[in-house]
Scaffold this active site. Structure first.
Site, PDB file in Angstrom:
ATOM      1  N   ILE A  30      61.361  28.420  43.954  1.00  0.00           N
ATOM      2  CA  ILE A  30      60.405  27.643  43.182  1.00  0.00           C
ATOM      3  C   ILE A  30      61.005  26.246  43.005  1.00  0.00           C
ATOM      4  O   ILE A  30      62.202  26.046  43.164  1.00  0.00           O
ATOM      5  CB  ILE A  30      60.073  28.286  41.819  1.00  0.00           C
ATOM      6  CG1 ILE A  30      61.326  28.431  40.946  1.00  0.00           C
ATOM      7  CG2 ILE A  30      59.410  29.629  42.009  1.00  0.00           C
ATOM      8  CD1 ILE A  30      61.029  28.973  39.548  1.00  0.00           C
ATOM      9  N   ASP A  31      60.162  25.280  42.688  1.00  0.00           N
ATOM     10  CA  ASP A  31      60.618  23.902  42.560  1.00  0.00           C
ATOM     11  C   ASP A  31      61.698  23.775  41.492  1.00  0.00           C
ATOM     12  O   ASP A  31      61.728  24.526  40.512  1.00  0.00           O
ATOM     13  CB  ASP A  31      59.451  22.991  42.169  1.00  0.00           C
ATOM     14  CG  ASP A  31      58.364  22.936  43.227  1.00  0.00           C
ATOM     15  OD1 ASP A  31      58.667  23.248  44.389  1.00  0.00           O
ATOM     16  OD2 ASP A  31      57.224  22.579  42.884  1.00  0.00           O
TER      17      ASP A  31
END
Length: 277
Positions: free
Chosen positions: A112-113
């Site tokens: 995920i970012d």
């Protein structure tokens, strides 16, 4: 080998490659160290330790929620990258976990970012890693995110956003373009919130596909740019990170059938968005 690496990776000074070799930080696929004078060998796989000259500490810690012999589930904070990239190496979830657990085989199953908080899955054994990665490739993982963004009275929710997402001409950005859709997100409203004179929405986002920045792009395209987003709709200059204003996006829940045991796995982040009630 020094000549080859200096030419192949011209952005890295020759002196840095030489220093890495002298320190024994470059080796081949057979585990043998690579020296500067070693003859070049075609199709030989090389590995090296990447260094970051100046890496600022990130004052937030990830939490381990689950661990067995094959799977590790981590609840990560905002601002902490999952794996090394760019200016981040030691200050990443992966490198911190390797130091903490002493397990060199740890590898992220998905990512995920850096700006997003919440659940990340890691593999602990190379021989079973692909079984978990296949769940994501085959869309057999149900992921639920929460986000805080503006509220639009004229927008009928819930809705499903189908679109085609591609790189926007800048390596940091994605955008919606014409063409066959490759990204699908289910969007629903959990509740409305009042922040000073602004009405906000607390949203549930359920991505069916996994395009890069998919949730951020889909929300921005609807005029619902997620609060604290430094990329969409406007790219924030590098180095202007404000820890007091995290992206209001949280990977809240994840569910799948364990490919090794057949057990239904359900995990939920203990974190809450700063603006959520």
């Amino acid at each position: 080998m020094l000549d080859f690496l200096s030419e192949r990776f011209a952005a890295i000074p020759r002196e840095r490659w030489q220093a890495r070799m002298l320190a024994g930080e470059v080796w081949d696929e057979h585990g043998a160290t690579v020296t500067a004078q070693r003859p070049y060998q075609h199709h030989l796989r090389l590995y090296y330790y990447r260094d970051v000259p100046v890496e600022l500490p990130i004052p937030f810690e990830a939490t381990i929620l689950f661990q067995d012999d094959h799977l590790l589930v981590v609840d990560k904070p905002h601002f902490l990258p999952v794996a090394p990239s760019g200016n981040y190496l030691q200050e990443t979830v992966l490198v911190r976990l390797k130091r903490q657990l002493g397990i060199d085989a740890i590898s992220p199953i998905h990512r995920i970012d850096r700006d997003t908080a919440g659940l990340v899955l890691f593999s602990l054994q190379q021989r079973t890693r692909n079984a978990y990665q296949a769940l994501f490739r085959q869309r057999e993982v149900h992921k639920t995110y929460e986000a805080i963004a503006p509220w639009r009275a004229d927008l009928s929710l819930p809705l499903t956003r189908h679109s085609r997402i591609e790189e926007a001409g800048h390596f940091m950005l994605q955008r919606e373009v014409e063409g066959t859709p490759n990204a699908t997100t289910h969007i629903s409203l959990l509740e409305t919130l009042r922040l000073q004179s602004q009405t906000l929405g607390h949203y549930r986002l359920e991505p069916v596909t996994g395009q890069r920045h998919q949730l951020r792009v889909h929300m921005a395209a609807l005029g619902l740019a997620i609060l604290g987003d430094g990329l969409y709709p406007t790219l924030t200059p590098e180095g202007q990170i404000d820890h007091a204003r995290p992206l209001q996006l949280l990977a809240k829940r994840i569910e799948f059938i364990d490919p090794l045991s057949g057990v239904v796995r359900r995990f939920e982040s203990a974190r809450r968005l700063a603006l959520a009630p």
